[in-house]
Motif scaffolding. Sequence first.
Motif, PDB file in Angstrom:
ATOM      1  N   ARG A  82       0.809  -1.228   0.000  1.00  0.00           N
ATOM      2  CA  ARG A  82       0.000   0.000   0.000  1.00  0.00           C
ATOM      3  C   ARG A  82       0.846   1.285   0.000  1.00  0.00           C
ATOM      4  O   ARG A  82       0.323   2.370   0.209  1.00  0.00           O
ATOM      5  CB  ARG A  82      -0.973  -0.028   1.164  1.00  0.00           C
ATOM      6  CG  ARG A  82      -0.341  -0.068   2.515  1.00  0.00           C
ATOM      7  CD  ARG A  82      -1.380  -0.186   3.642  1.00  0.00           C
ATOM      8  NE  ARG A  82      -0.730  -0.219   4.919  1.00  0.00           N
ATOM      9  CZ  ARG A  82      -0.213  -1.292   5.498  1.00  0.00           C
ATOM     10  NH1 ARG A  82      -0.284  -2.452   4.907  1.00  0.00           N
ATOM     11  NH2 ARG A  82       0.378  -1.219   6.663  1.00  0.00           N
ATOM     12  N   CYS A  83       2.154   1.138  -0.261  1.00  0.00           N
ATOM     13  CA  CYS A  83       3.047   2.301  -0.208  1.00  0.00           C
ATOM     14  C   CYS A  83       3.603   2.615  -1.599  1.00  0.00           C
ATOM     15  O   CYS A  83       4.352   1.814  -2.169  1.00  0.00           O
ATOM     16  CB  CYS A  83       4.188   2.029   0.771  1.00  0.00           C
ATOM     17  SG  CYS A  83       5.412   3.349   0.849  1.00  0.00           S
ATOM     18  N   GLU A  84       3.271   3.771  -2.104  1.00  0.00           N
ATOM     19  CA  GLU A  84       3.749   4.198  -3.421  1.00  0.00           C
ATOM     20  C   GLU A  84       5.271   4.373  -3.436  1.00  0.00           C
ATOM     21  O   GLU A  84       5.936   4.021  -4.409  1.00  0.00           O
ATOM     22  CB  GLU A  84       3.067   5.509  -3.819  1.00  0.00           C
ATOM     23  CG  GLU A  84       3.286   5.910  -5.250  1.00  0.00           C
ATOM     24  CD  GLU A  84       2.653   4.947  -6.254  1.00  0.00           C
ATOM     25  OE1 GLU A  84       3.276   4.720  -7.308  1.00  0.00           O
ATOM     26  OE2 GLU A  84       1.562   4.433  -5.991  1.00  0.00           O
ATOM     27  N   CYS A  86       7.466   2.722  -1.799  1.00  0.00           N
ATOM     28  CA  CYS A  86       8.134   1.412  -1.857  1.00  0.00           C
ATOM     29  C   CYS A  86       8.294   0.940  -3.297  1.00  0.00           C
ATOM     30  O   CYS A  86       9.260   0.269  -3.626  1.00  0.00           O
ATOM     31  CB  CYS A  86       7.355   0.369  -1.057  1.00  0.00           C
ATOM     32  SG  CYS A  86       7.641   0.455   0.715  1.00  0.00           S
ATOM     33  N   ARG A  87       7.364   1.302  -4.141  1.00  0.00           N
ATOM     34  CA  ARG A  87       7.427   0.867  -5.542  1.00  0.00           C
ATOM     35  C   ARG A  87       8.597   1.498  -6.281  1.00  0.00           C
ATOM     36  O   ARG A  87       9.093   0.949  -7.254  1.00  0.00           O
ATOM     37  CB  ARG A  87       6.106   1.189  -6.238  1.00  0.00           C
ATOM     38  CG  ARG A  87       4.981   0.359  -5.679  1.00  0.00           C
ATOM     39  CD  ARG A  87       3.678   0.561  -6.437  1.00  0.00           C
ATOM     40  NE  ARG A  87       2.634  -0.161  -5.727  1.00  0.00           N
ATOM     41  CZ  ARG A  87       1.553   0.402  -5.225  1.00  0.00           C
ATOM     42  NH1 ARG A  87       1.326   1.677  -5.389  1.00  0.00           N
ATOM     43  NH2 ARG A  87       0.678  -0.328  -4.581  1.00  0.00           N
ATOM     44  N   THR A  88       9.037   2.643  -5.820  1.00  0.00           N
ATOM     45  CA  THR A  88      10.178   3.312  -6.462  1.00  0.00           C
ATOM     46  C   THR A  88      11.477   3.078  -5.688  1.00  0.00           C
ATOM     47  O   THR A  88      12.528   3.566  -6.080  1.00  0.00           O
ATOM     48  CB  THR A  88       9.921   4.828  -6.568  1.00  0.00           C
ATOM     49  OG1 THR A  88       9.784   5.372  -5.255  1.00  0.00           O
ATOM     50  CG2 THR A  88       8.681   5.119  -7.404  1.00  0.00           C
ATOM     51  N   CYS A  91      11.446   4.373   0.019  1.00  0.00           N
ATOM     52  CA  CYS A  91      10.718   4.395   1.292  1.00  0.00           C
ATOM     53  C   CYS A  91      11.617   3.904   2.428  1.00  0.00           C
ATOM     54  O   CYS A  91      12.009   2.736   2.459  1.00  0.00           O
ATOM     55  CB  CYS A  91       9.461   3.524   1.194  1.00  0.00           C
ATOM     56  SG  CYS A  91       8.514   3.477   2.731  1.00  0.00           S
TER      57      CYS A  91
END
Length: 114
Positions: A82-84, A86-88, A91
């Motif tokens: 649920r963390c944007e 983290c996708r990049t 985070c």
Amino acid sequence: MKRSELVITAPGPAGIDPAALTREQLLGWRCALCGTLLTGDRPLGTVTICQGPTLTTYPLWACDPNCATENAWRAAIGHAARCEACRTGECATGQQLLDAYTAAFRQEHAGGAG
């Protein structure tokens, strides 16, 4: 059993506070570390509790596989899902959770599970 009547006579394994254990944890129904219902288990050691003139030694059990590893993995994956950021890969929280999982995994596989 009333907590005020308990006198701990031996320290618990793995840093467990015997006074904080529930009846279900003392009887081996729930994990002594995380409190979840046991389906697979592994021994942790024992605690001895004095109730009046009676000393009772309880074997303690924990989740198998290691609940510390499982809980750390669930926390890392749950956060990442649920963390944007983290996708990049930007985070800090996600990285801390992943580091905690890695440490728990290494400890478990080095024979230091607990």
